[in-house]
Design a protein around this motif. Structure first.
Motif, PDB file in Angstrom:
ATOM      1  N   ALA A 267      -0.247  -2.415   2.685  1.00 58.76           N
ATOM      2  CA  ALA A 267      -1.046  -1.195   2.813  1.00 58.76           C
ATOM      3  C   ALA A 267      -0.158  -0.018   3.181  1.00 58.76           C
ATOM      4  O   ALA A 267       0.689  -0.109   4.075  1.00 58.76           O
ATOM      5  N   GLY A 268      -0.336   1.095   2.474  1.00 62.39           N
ATOM      6  CA  GLY A 268       0.393   2.315   2.762  1.00 62.39           C
ATOM      7  C   GLY A 268      -0.507   3.336   3.442  1.00 62.39           C
ATOM      8  O   GLY A 268      -1.449   2.968   4.161  1.00 62.39           O
ATOM      9  N   PRO A 269      -0.262   4.628   3.233  1.00 63.18           N
ATOM     10  CA  PRO A 269      -1.089   5.666   3.853  1.00 63.18           C
ATOM     11  C   PRO A 269      -2.561   5.483   3.500  1.00 63.18           C
ATOM     12  O   PRO A 269      -2.909   5.085   2.384  1.00 63.18           O
ATOM     13  N   THR A 270      -3.434   5.757   4.450  1.00 66.93           N
ATOM     14  CA  THR A 270      -4.864   5.569   4.239  1.00 66.93           C
ATOM     15  C   THR A 270      -5.650   6.695   4.897  1.00 66.93           C
ATOM     16  O   THR A 270      -5.149   7.366   5.808  1.00 66.93           O
ATOM     17  N   ALA A 271      -6.840   6.920   4.441  1.00 68.60           N
ATOM     18  CA  ALA A 271      -7.743   7.916   5.020  1.00 68.60           C
ATOM     19  C   ALA A 271      -9.157   7.351   5.005  1.00 68.60           C
ATOM     20  O   ALA A 271      -9.549   6.694   4.038  1.00 68.60           O
ATOM     21  N   ASP A 272      -9.906   7.579   6.059  1.00 67.46           N
ATOM     22  CA  ASP A 272     -11.269   7.068   6.174  1.00 67.46           C
ATOM     23  C   ASP A 272     -12.183   8.200   6.632  1.00 67.46           C
ATOM     24  O   ASP A 272     -12.101   8.665   7.772  1.00 67.46           O
ATOM     25  N   LYS A 273     -13.074   8.636   5.754  1.00 70.12           N
ATOM     26  CA  LYS A 273     -14.005   9.710   6.059  1.00 70.12           C
ATOM     27  C   LYS A 273     -15.170   9.217   6.907  1.00 70.12           C
ATOM     28  O   LYS A 273     -15.807   9.996   7.622  1.00 70.12           O
ATOM     29  N   GLY A 274     -15.449   7.922   6.816  1.00 73.25           N
ATOM     30  CA  GLY A 274     -16.609   7.396   7.519  1.00 73.25           C
ATOM     31  C   GLY A 274     -17.908   7.656   6.799  1.00 73.25           C
ATOM     32  O   GLY A 274     -18.995   7.413   7.325  1.00 73.25           O
ATOM     33  N   GLU A 281     -13.387  15.652  -3.125  1.00 75.17           N
ATOM     34  CA  GLU A 281     -12.785  15.249  -1.860  1.00 75.17           C
ATOM     35  C   GLU A 281     -11.882  14.035  -2.048  1.00 75.17           C
ATOM     36  O   GLU A 281     -10.785  13.963  -1.482  1.00 75.17           O
ATOM     37  N   ALA A 282     -12.375  13.065  -2.844  1.00 76.13           N
ATOM     38  CA  ALA A 282     -11.579  11.871  -3.085  1.00 76.13           C
ATOM     39  C   ALA A 282     -10.256  12.233  -3.751  1.00 76.13           C
ATOM     40  O   ALA A 282      -9.200  11.715  -3.375  1.00 76.13           O
ATOM     41  N   GLY A 283     -10.307  13.122  -4.738  1.00 81.18           N
ATOM     42  CA  GLY A 283      -9.093  13.525  -5.428  1.00 81.18           C
ATOM     43  C   GLY A 283      -8.122  14.236  -4.514  1.00 81.18           C
ATOM     44  O   GLY A 283      -6.910  13.967  -4.533  1.00 81.18           O
ATOM     45  N   GLN A 284      -8.625  15.156  -3.694  1.00 79.35           N
ATOM     46  CA  GLN A 284      -7.758  15.872  -2.761  1.00 79.35           C
ATOM     47  C   GLN A 284      -7.115  14.916  -1.761  1.00 79.35           C
ATOM     48  O   GLN A 284      -5.934  15.031  -1.424  1.00 79.35           O
ATOM     49  N   THR A 285      -7.911  13.957  -1.307  1.00 79.75           N
ATOM     50  CA  THR A 285      -7.392  12.987  -0.337  1.00 79.75           C
ATOM     51  C   THR A 285      -6.326  12.106  -0.958  1.00 79.75           C
ATOM     52  O   THR A 285      -5.286  11.829  -0.338  1.00 79.75           O
ATOM     53  N   VAL A 286      -6.547  11.661  -2.185  1.00 75.96           N
ATOM     54  CA  VAL A 286      -5.571  10.816  -2.865  1.00 75.96           C
ATOM     55  C   VAL A 286      -4.253  11.549  -3.043  1.00 75.96           C
ATOM     56  O   VAL A 286      -3.166  10.996  -2.824  1.00 75.96           O
ATOM     57  N   LEU A 287      -4.314  12.820  -3.445  1.00 72.31           N
ATOM     58  CA  LEU A 287      -3.078  13.589  -3.615  1.00 72.31           C
ATOM     59  C   LEU A 287      -2.316  13.719  -2.302  1.00 72.31           C
ATOM     60  O   LEU A 287      -1.076  13.632  -2.277  1.00 72.31           O
ATOM     61  N   LYS A 288      -3.051  13.888  -1.200  1.00 70.51           N
ATOM     62  CA  LYS A 288      -2.401  13.974   0.111  1.00 70.51           C
ATOM     63  C   LYS A 288      -1.754  12.638   0.477  1.00 70.51           C
ATOM     64  O   LYS A 288      -0.615  12.601   0.959  1.00 70.51           O
ATOM     65  N   LEU A 289      -2.475  11.544   0.240  1.00 70.15           N
ATOM     66  CA  LEU A 289      -1.932  10.220   0.556  1.00 70.15           C
ATOM     67  C   LEU A 289      -0.708   9.897  -0.296  1.00 70.15           C
ATOM     68  O   LEU A 289       0.266   9.314   0.194  1.00 70.15           O
TER      69      LEU A 289
END
Length: 302
Positions: A267-274, A281-289
């Motif tokens: 597992a690498g970088p991850t984000a959890d919005k809850g 939002e998913a696309g922006q988050t993926v680019l950041k990760l």
């Protein structure tokens, strides 16, 4: 030699030539009795002959070792089950299984026929599963009978299965499946005294001689043949012996004098919005990760 495998019985598939032959001879040199399996097919999997398996057996015998030939198709129920029976009938036991058999039918994806896909998946992936299944059934029975084995399985994956390889979609998929199968088998069979590992070898064989660079296929400094298949076998012999207690569920890349523990799919970088993402939002988050993640290693041939 040290007698590392004295008393052990080892079955090696695809052992008539190349890596499999090198493994069989190396096990025999360390005292193992060897079941040499080889269907004797051509590079693309067509045709059969008992010659390669018997020649490897003859080589082992000439060097003072013990071996018996098996020429069944290990990608069939009968061929795989008879491989295990051959070990039991000839030597009364089986301690180590080396799954090595395979062939190539390379094509770019748009030119890859369904038959070529099926044939490669069959011999590589099914040809690992079935011998493993019947060997595991034997070791489970031994455990239930109170004869807990020190059993070992060494599967043969590939860098193509870990990274991909242009023009080898079928082969890469099969070898990736073998890596995953290794992890599952190690988790399931540990209770029966079975350790399961895989190698991703690089060596000069019928399957690789057309793709290896000429510079890699000649002795380094005139003394060390870096691409000789015999360079891979010492690790396989050690993994197949009783020595590596607790070493299981691992994939090792081995080439020339180099051994690497592969650590793919952590597992690498991850984000959890809850909560549920919107597409934006998913696309922006993926680019950041992705900006935080390590760059993947390139696919072979790309």
């Amino acid at each position: 030699m040290t007698g590392l495998c004295t008393g052990r019985v080892v079955a090696v598939t695809g052992a008539g030539r190349g890596l499999g032959r090198a493994h069989a001879l190396a096990f025999a040199a360390e005292g193992a009795r060897v079941v040499v399996n080889d269907l004797g097919v051509s590079l693309d999997g067509t045709g059969t002959t008992a010659g390669p398996a018997q020649r490897a057996v003859d080589e082992i015998s000439a060097l003072g070792g013990e071996a018996v030939a098996h020429t069944g198709d290990i990608a069939t129920t009968e061929g795989a089950s008879s491989l295990i029976r051959t070990a039991l009938e000839a030597y009364g036991r089986l301690d180590t299984l080396v799954n090595n058999a395979g062939f190539l039918r390379d094509r770019m994806l748009v030119n890859l026929d369904e038959d070529d896909w099926d044939a490669v998946l069959r011999v590589h992936l099914k040809g690992h599963f079935l011998p493993l299944k019947y060997a595991a059934a034997y070791w489970r029975a031994e455990t239930k009978a109170g004869r807990g084995p020190e059993a070992r399985v060494i599967n043969t994956s590939s860098g193509a299965g870990l990274l991909g390889s242009v023009g080898q979609g079928n082969y890469s998929a099969a070898k990736a499946g073998i890596a995953a199968l290794t992890l599952v088998a190690a988790a399931e069979l540990g209770r029966y005294g079975v350790q399961v590992n895989a190698i991703a070898p690089a060596a000069r064989t019928r399957m690789t001689e057309q793709t290896l660079a000429d510079a890699m296929a000649v002795p380094v400094g005139g003394t060390f043949d870096a691409m000789a298949p015999e360079n891979v076998s010492p690790l396989v012999v050690w993994l197949g012996s009783a020595a590596p207690s607790g070493v299981t569920g691992r994939v090792f890349e081995v080439e020339a004098g180099r051994i690497t523990v592969m650590e793919s799919w952590r597992a690498g970088p991850t984000a959890d919005k809850g909560a549920r993402w919107t597409p934006a939002e998913a696309g922006q988050t993926v680019l950041k990760l992705l900006a935080e993640a390590e760059s993947p290693q390139p696919v072979y041939g790309s």
